[in-house]
Design a protein around this motif. Structure first.
Motif, PDB file in Angstrom:
ATOM      1  N   TRP A  19       0.785  -1.229   0.000  1.00 29.56           N
ATOM      2  CA  TRP A  19       0.000   0.000   0.000  1.00 29.56           C
ATOM      3  C   TRP A  19       0.819   1.284   0.000  1.00 29.56           C
ATOM      4  O   TRP A  19       0.256   2.343  -0.261  1.00 29.56           O
ATOM      5  N   LEU A  20       2.111   1.221   0.288  1.00 34.17           N
ATOM      6  CA  LEU A  20       2.897   2.457   0.333  1.00 34.17           C
ATOM      7  C   LEU A  20       2.943   3.183  -1.006  1.00 34.17           C
ATOM      8  O   LEU A  20       2.873   4.417  -1.036  1.00 34.17           O
ATOM      9  N   PRO A  21       3.036   2.471  -2.148  1.00 34.25           N
ATOM     10  CA  PRO A  21       3.008   3.206  -3.424  1.00 34.25           C
ATOM     11  C   PRO A  21       1.735   4.013  -3.632  1.00 34.25           C
ATOM     12  O   PRO A  21       1.760   5.039  -4.321  1.00 34.25           O
ATOM     13  N   GLU A  22       0.608   3.572  -3.069  1.00 35.53           N
ATOM     14  CA  GLU A  22      -0.640   4.321  -3.226  1.00 35.53           C
ATOM     15  C   GLU A  22      -0.671   5.565  -2.345  1.00 35.53           C
ATOM     16  O   GLU A  22      -1.359   6.537  -2.653  1.00 35.53           O
ATOM     17  N   ILE A  23       0.081   5.537  -1.239  1.00 36.75           N
ATOM     18  CA  ILE A  23       0.105   6.669  -0.321  1.00 36.75           C
ATOM     19  C   ILE A  23       1.133   7.706  -0.750  1.00 36.75           C
ATOM     20  O   ILE A  23       0.896   8.914  -0.650  1.00 36.75           O
ATOM     21  N   ALA A  24       2.283   7.218  -1.235  1.00 36.62           N
ATOM     22  CA  ALA A  24       3.385   8.125  -1.562  1.00 36.62           C
ATOM     23  C   ALA A  24       3.011   9.036  -2.733  1.00 36.62           C
ATOM     24  O   ALA A  24       2.243   8.663  -3.617  1.00 36.62           O
ATOM     25  N   GLY A  25       3.557  10.231  -2.704  1.00 35.48           N
ATOM     26  CA  GLY A  25       3.359  11.180  -3.791  1.00 35.48           C
ATOM     27  C   GLY A  25       2.086  11.983  -3.711  1.00 35.48           C
ATOM     28  O   GLY A  25       1.783  12.741  -4.639  1.00 35.48           O
ATOM     29  N   LYS A  26       1.303  11.845  -2.639  1.00 34.78           N
ATOM     30  CA  LYS A  26       0.064  12.612  -2.500  1.00 34.78           C
ATOM     31  C   LYS A  26       0.172  13.736  -1.484  1.00 34.78           C
ATOM     32  O   LYS A  26      -0.812  14.405  -1.216  1.00 34.78           O
ATOM     33  N   GLY A  27       1.330  13.877  -0.889  1.00 39.71           N
ATOM     34  CA  GLY A  27       1.496  14.936   0.093  1.00 39.71           C
ATOM     35  C   GLY A  27       0.748  14.685   1.385  1.00 39.71           C
ATOM     36  O   GLY A  27       0.308  15.630   2.047  1.00 39.71           O
ATOM     37  N   ILE A  28       0.599  13.409   1.774  1.00 36.65           N
ATOM     38  CA  ILE A  28      -0.095  13.075   3.013  1.00 36.65           C
ATOM     39  C   ILE A  28       0.829  13.382   4.189  1.00 36.65           C
ATOM     40  O   ILE A  28       1.996  12.985   4.184  1.00 36.65           O
ATOM     41  N   PRO A  29       0.342  14.052   5.224  1.00 33.53           N
ATOM     42  CA  PRO A  29       1.194  14.329   6.393  1.00 33.53           C
ATOM     43  C   PRO A  29       1.684  13.034   7.043  1.00 33.53           C
ATOM     44  O   PRO A  29       0.972  12.025   7.080  1.00 33.53           O
ATOM     45  N   VAL A  30       2.903  13.079   7.563  1.00 36.94           N
ATOM     46  CA  VAL A  30       3.495  11.886   8.180  1.00 36.94           C
ATOM     47  C   VAL A  30       2.672  11.383   9.355  1.00 36.94           C
ATOM     48  O   VAL A  30       2.475  10.168   9.503  1.00 36.94           O
ATOM     49  N   PRO A  31       2.144  12.249  10.247  1.00 42.37           N
ATOM     50  CA  PRO A  31       1.299  11.726  11.343  1.00 42.37           C
ATOM     51  C   PRO A  31       0.076  10.964  10.844  1.00 42.37           C
ATOM     52  O   PRO A  31      -0.350   9.993  11.481  1.00 42.37           O
ATOM     53  N   VAL A  32      -0.489  11.372   9.714  1.00 44.95           N
ATOM     54  CA  VAL A  32      -1.649  10.656   9.168  1.00 44.95           C
ATOM     55  C   VAL A  32      -1.232   9.268   8.686  1.00 44.95           C
ATOM     56  O   VAL A  32      -1.958   8.285   8.889  1.00 44.95           O
ATOM     57  N   ILE A  33      -0.050   9.150   8.061  1.00 43.75           N
ATOM     58  CA  ILE A  33       0.432   7.842   7.614  1.00 43.75           C
ATOM     59  C   ILE A  33       0.689   6.932   8.803  1.00 43.75           C
ATOM     60  O   ILE A  33       0.346   5.741   8.791  1.00 43.75           O
ATOM     61  N   ILE A  34       1.282   7.481   9.874  1.00 37.95           N
ATOM     62  CA  ILE A  34       1.520   6.690  11.080  1.00 37.95           C
ATOM     63  C   ILE A  34       0.195   6.242  11.691  1.00 37.95           C
ATOM     64  O   ILE A  34       0.052   5.094  12.159  1.00 37.95           O
ATOM     65  N   GLU A  35      -0.786   7.133  11.691  1.00 35.94           N
ATOM     66  CA  GLU A  35      -2.103   6.774  12.229  1.00 35.94           C
ATOM     67  C   GLU A  35      -2.749   5.665  11.403  1.00 35.94           C
ATOM     68  O   GLU A  35      -3.356   4.733  11.952  1.00 35.94           O
TER      69      GLU A  35
END
Length: 477
Positions: free
Chosen positions: A36-52
């Motif tokens: 799933w990381l390729p779908e998250i990367a490159g969208k400018g999602i904040p790091v705390p949101v990814i950790i959550e």
């Protein structure tokens, strides 16, 4: 003596359990990130949101890792006990297998209770929040990023081409913009020597200021000019504003998304299940009443109570139906035509309600499957302890390779059986309770056989086929 023995056994469990739990959680986390990381990367999602998001998805990993860790810990603890000859010495003193194992079963029961709470309360909430966060992430477009020599088309009604963009600045050189706000057939083309981008409202809006350029656009016909015109404008400064609401990550509230079977707690699941059953019963009752009205328009008891009805007359016309035998052709048509229409209407009603109830029955089965699964997976902690303890004593090995291979085979069999039972139950081949409990039934049977194998010391006796052969030879002699 027994207390010290119990302490020796219990002391061997925490190390393998937490070691394997950490290892399995790490492997499952790496699988999640790779997928799933390729779908998250490159969208400018904040790091705390990814950790959550990762934290919420750890919940389903715990459901998989805890029963597997219980099995591995039991195999390693009792395997080391047999390998070091502790069990041989203990058995020679007259201490039974049950006296040795019951403290570990208490630990397994405590783990099962914790997993019951986790599966019924924490896991559905984590699944709901993870699903909601995934929806927010997937609804966000990539950030505004212009690249030299490449059309940027993620803006609604605009397409932008820039020949050069100096790094570290907001300056643009040789800008071409295609404006589709009036439609594709009336696009406007804007060209400028240079431009500057500024951001407003936290990145939700962009302002592009162009310098030294010109605009080309068609003008529609109006009252003074009946034919379309072409307009060319030059400008020293021209400003355009863009909305980037979809490029800014926004969190939705908890009540904005509905819950599915895997995001409902047990009370919500049961309440939804009861409402679906009640709705299905209402449809069946409605079907019965509608067909009664359409196919039996007269009260069914009226003919039975009418004693003044004349005696039946012999038919004067040949007809396969006794009710139509005494009617001429015109009267028959007037009777048959409405009856056929009523029958077709009833058939259509039955088919529609049949489709609706079939879909509702499938939903009911899926809710029942999810309900039983919450308890079935939690019970696996106790079952794997029942299987692991005698199997570890029978293997007499505490090594990592042997124990890991055996545990992997057992868990794969259990998980494949559980998944296939879930699919077959949802499709109606099995009752939902059987589909979700069949894996536990099979593993419980295997555990009871292993207990008998250890208690009766069947490993020291000849194989069953050899004993049968010796018995047949004795009969011949």
């Amino acid at each position: 003596m027994l207390r010290r023995l119990h302490w020796i056994v219990l002391r061997r469990l925490p190390g393998p359990f937490f070691g394997w739990l950490g290892t399995l959680m790490f492997l499952l986390l790496m699988q999640f990130l790779i997928r799933w990381l390729p779908e998250i990367a490159g969208k400018g999602i904040p790091v705390p949101v990814i950790i959550e998001l990762i934290a919420y998805n750890l919940a389903y990993m715990v459901v998989l890792a805890v029963p597997m860790s219980v099995l591995l810990a039991a195999l390693m603890a009792f395997g080391e006990l047999a390998e070091s000859q502790y069990y041989t010495v203990i058995k020679s003193t007259g201490i039974s297998f049950g006296q040795i194992v019951w403290p570990t079963l208490v630990v397994a029961l405590l783990l099962m209770g914790g997993m019951l709470y986790f599966n019924n309360v924490m896991l559905p909430e984590a699944n709901h929040r993870a699903r909601q966060l995934w929806s927010d992430i997937r609804g966000k477009r990539p950030g505004f990023e212009l690249r030299s020599g490449i059309f940027y088309e993620d803006l609604e009604d605009y397409s932008i081409l820039v020949r050069d963009r100096p790094s570290g600045t907001n300056d643009l050189i040789d800008v071409t913009i295609y404006d589709y706000t009036q439609g594709r057939d009336r696009q406007a083309v804007i060209k400028a020597e240079r431009g500057v981008i500024t951001s407003n409202d936290g990145g939700a809006r962009l302002t592009l200021t162009l310098r030294n350029g010109e605009m080309h656009r068609p003008l529609p016909a109006d009252a003074s000019n009946r034919s379309e015109r072409y307009e060319r404008l030059t400008f020293d400064r021209h400003r355009i504003q863009f909305t980037l609401s979809n490029a800014v990550f926004r969190r939705s509230t908890s009540g904005e998304t509905s819950r599915s079977t895997r995001t409902m707690r047990t009370p919500q699941l049961l309440a939804t299940l009861d409402s679906l059953k009640a709705l299905r019963d209402e449809k069946y009752q409605s079907l019965y009443e509608q067909t009664q009205d359409q196919l039996s328009p007269w009260p069914p008891d009226s003919a039975a109570t009418d004693t003044s009805a004349p005696a039946p007359v012999a038919p004067t016309h040949s007809s396969p139906y006794l009710a139509l035998a005494d009617l001429d052709d015109g009267a028959r048509r007037s009777v048959v035509s409405p009856a056929v229409q009523n029958a077709r209407s009833a058939q259509s009603t039955i088919q529609n309600i049949q489709r609706d109830t079939k879909w509702q029955t499938q939903r009911i089965r899926s809710y029942q499957v999810e309900f039983y699964k919450k308890f079935s997976i939690a019970l696996a902690c106790l079952i794997f302890m029942i299987v692991g303890a005698p199997l570890g004593l029978a293997l007499r090995r505490g090594g990592l390779a042997t124990i890991g291979a055996v545990a992997l085979g057992i868990f794969m069999f259990y998980w494949v059986t559980l998944v296939q039972g879930e699919k077959l139950a949802e499709r109606g081949f099995f009752p939902p309770w059987l589909g979700m409990w069949i894996a536990n039934f099979l593993m419980s049977g295997a555990g009871l056989w292993l207990i008998l194998y250890v208690v009766l010391d069947l490993g020291a006796t000849p194989p069953l086929r050899r004993r049968l052969w010796d018995w047949l030879r004795s009969l011949r002699s």
